[in-house]
Design an enzyme around this catalytic site. Structure first.
Site, PDB file in Angstrom:
ATOM      1  N   ILE A 168       0.842  -1.199   0.000  1.00  0.00           N
ATOM      2  CA  ILE A 168       0.000   0.000   0.000  1.00  0.00           C
ATOM      3  C   ILE A 168       0.876   1.248   0.000  1.00  0.00           C
ATOM      4  CG2 ILE A 168      -1.980   1.117   1.045  1.00  0.00           C
ATOM      5  CD1 ILE A 168      -2.424  -1.806   0.185  1.00  0.00           C
ATOM      6  N   ASP A 169       1.915   1.245   0.821  1.00  0.00           N
ATOM      7  CA  ASP A 169       2.860   2.360   0.803  1.00  0.00           C
ATOM      8  C   ASP A 169       3.392   2.601  -0.604  1.00  0.00           C
ATOM      9  OD1 ASP A 169       3.372   3.768   3.228  1.00  0.00           O
ATOM     10  OD2 ASP A 169       4.252   1.982   4.096  1.00  0.00           O
ATOM     11  N   GLN A 170       3.768   1.521  -1.278  1.00  0.00           N
ATOM     12  CA  GLN A 170       4.423   1.672  -2.574  1.00  0.00           C
ATOM     13  C   GLN A 170       3.431   2.037  -3.671  1.00  0.00           C
ATOM     14  OE1 GLN A 170       7.705  -1.323  -3.127  1.00  0.00           O
ATOM     15  NE2 GLN A 170       7.134  -1.898  -1.040  1.00  0.00           N
TER      16      GLN A 170
END
Length: 395
Positions: A168-170
Site C-alpha cells: 500500500i505504501d508503494q
C-alpha cells in the site's frame, strides 16, 4: 530530463512520501529533502533489525536517491523562516505529516500560497485531510488490515494474512507522484498551483479495484478469502499456485478443457468451463494432486506446447538471476556516499528506451545544507551561527 528545472521541497518521512518524491527526482526534478537535525525516521529504522548498508538503513536507501539533504530544526522560528525562503523558489512542497502538523509549524498551504501563489502543495496522509479517522496513525499494516486487503489475501478458514511487502505504501507513492505530475501539467498550462491530497487508505482501496468492483456488482460470495490454491475469491480454478515434484508453478487463466487435457484428466474428470467458478475448490484439489507427479520442467514443456499460460515461482535468489530482470536492468549497483557498494531498484519507467539515471545516491544527513542555504544568500558567518544554535545541521 523530463522534470529538469522543477524544484520540490520535501518534508517527507518513512516510505510513501519519500518514495513518491523520489520518483520525481528520478525524472530530473531537484528534490530538497528537509530533515530534523537527528534525521528523519527512516534513517533510524529500516527492517532487518535496522541493518545498515552504505552507511544508511535499508529503508533510507529504498526511497531517498536523487535528493539533496538539508537539516532544519523546524521547532526554531528562524528555521521556519529559512524553509519559507526556500519554498518561495519551489514549484512543489510535498509533505506527509499527520494532518495539521504543517499548519502548526506555520507551513500550511494557506500560509505558503501567500508567498508563492503558484505553489503546488502535495499532502500524503494515512486517511485524508479530514474525516473520522483524521487523527489515526496511518501505516501499511493498518491500511492492509482496515481496507480488506489482509482479509482477501488469507486462505478460507485461516487468519487474515498481510501481503509480504509494503504494497500500500508503494502503490500510494505512485499515486502521490502521479497526482503531483497532474498538478504540474495544469500549472504548465495555466500558471496556477493548487493542493494535491492522497492517502494510504484510499490507495489500499484503489489497489483492490478489481476485487471491490466484482464484489459490489455481482453475487456476493460466502467468503472473500482465497479458496484452496485459487489466487483470489473472484477467479475460477485452476488460477493460482501449485506444487510440482520439485518446485512451484503458477497457472494463469485459460480454457479448462485444454488444461485438463494437459494434465491427463480430460476423459476422467467430468467438468465444464461454465463450472470452473462454482466447483473451483474441487478443481483446484484435482490439479494440486496431479501437478505433484512431475517436475516443473516437464509440466513447462506440456503447457508450452498447448499455449497455456504458466510461470515459475521465483524466490529472491532466483529473481536476481532472472533473464528479463537482467535485461531490463531492474537492479542497479552503485557506490554509496561512504564508498560501499549498494543495490537499488531502478525506476520502472523508460523514456526513449533509457532508464532514469541515479544522479545522487541516498545522501548523508545534511550533505547539501551548506550548498542549498548558500544559494539562498545566507553567508558563511550566518551559517556558522545557525549551526552553533542548532537551527540547522552541521555544515
Amino acid at each position: 530530463m523530463q522534470l529538469e528545472g522543477i524544484r520540490v521541497v520535501s518534508f517527507n518521512h518513512f516510505l510513501m512520501g519519500p518514495l513518491g518524491v523520489q520518483f520525481l527526482g528520478d525524472l530530473g526534478a531537484e528534490i530538497i529533502a528537509i530533515e530534523p537535525p537527528k534525521g528523519a525516521f527512516q534513517r533510524h529504522w529500516g527492517g532487518q533489525n535496522s541493518k545498515r548498508a552504505g552507511g544508511e538503513t535499508t529503508l533510507e536507501l529504498v526511497a531517498n536517491r536523487n535528493k539533496k539533504s538539508i537539516c532544519l530544526d523546524l521547532k526554531s522560528p528562524e528555521a521556519v523562516e529559512i524553509a519559507k525562503k526556500l519554498i518561495e523558489t519551489a514549484d512543489v512542497v510535498a509533505e506527509n505529516f499527520r494532518p495539521g502538523v504543517m499548519e502548526k509549524l506555520g507551513l500550511g498551504y494557506e500560509e505558503l500560497k501567500k508567498i508563492n501563489p503558484g505553489l503546488i502543495f502535495a499532502s500524503a496522509s494515512g486517511f485524508g485531510a479530514d474525516g473520522p479517522y483524521v487523527n489515526r496513525p496511518g501505516q501499511d499494516m493498518i491500511a492492509q488490515s482496515l481496507s480488506g486487503m489482509a482479509w482477501i489475501t488469507g486462505k478460507q478458514g485461516e487468519v487474515p494474512r498481510l501481503i509480504g511487502t509494503s504494497a500500500i505504501d508503494q502503490h500510494g507513492a505512485m499515486i502521490y507522484a502521479a497526482g503531483i505530475l497532474g498538478a504540474l501539467v495544469k500549472k504548465a498550462r495555466t500558471g496556477e498551483g493548487g493542493r494535491v491530497d492522497v492517502n494510504l487508505f484510499s490507495a489500499a482501496l484503489n489497489l483492490q479495484a478489481e476485487s471491490l468492483v466484482c464484489y459490489f456488482n455481482g453475487e456476493r460470495p460466502v467468503s472473500t478469502q482465497q479458496p484452496a490454491s485459487v489466487g483470489s475469491w473472484y477467479h475460477e480454478a485452476p488460477y493460482g499456485i501449485y506444487a510440482t515434484a520439485d518446485r512451484y508453478i503458477g497457472l494463469s487463466l485459460g480454457n479448462l478443457g485444454v488444461m485438463l487435457e494437459a494434465i491427463g484428466l480430460a476423459e476422467t474428470f467430468n467438468i465444464t468451463q461454465e463450472e470452473a467458478f462454482a466447483r473451483r475448490e474441487e478443481i483446484s484439489a484435482v490439479f494440486a494432486e496431479r501437478l505433484k507427479t512431475k517436475p516443473f520442467h516437464e509440466w513447462a514443456q506440456i503447457l508450452e506446447a498447448r499455449d497455456i499460460w504458466y510461470t515459475e515461482v521465483n524466490d529472491y535468489d532466483a529473481l536476481a538471476k532472472d533473464p528479463q530482470v537482467l535485461h531490463n536492468g531492474d537492479f542497479v549497483e552503485v557506490e554509496s556516499w561512504n564508498g560501499e557498494k549498494i543495490t537499488l531498484v531502478a525506476n520502472p519507467v523508460r523514456y526513449d528506451g533509457v532508464v532514469a539515471p541515479i544522479r545522487l545516491v541516498p545522501q548523508k544527513l545534511g550533505a547539501q545544507t551548506e550548498e542549498v542555504l548558500t544559494e539562498l544568500g545566507i553567508c558563511n558567518e550566518h551559517l556558522d551561527d545557525l549551526v552553533a544554535k542548532g537551527t540547522i545541521g552541521p555544515k
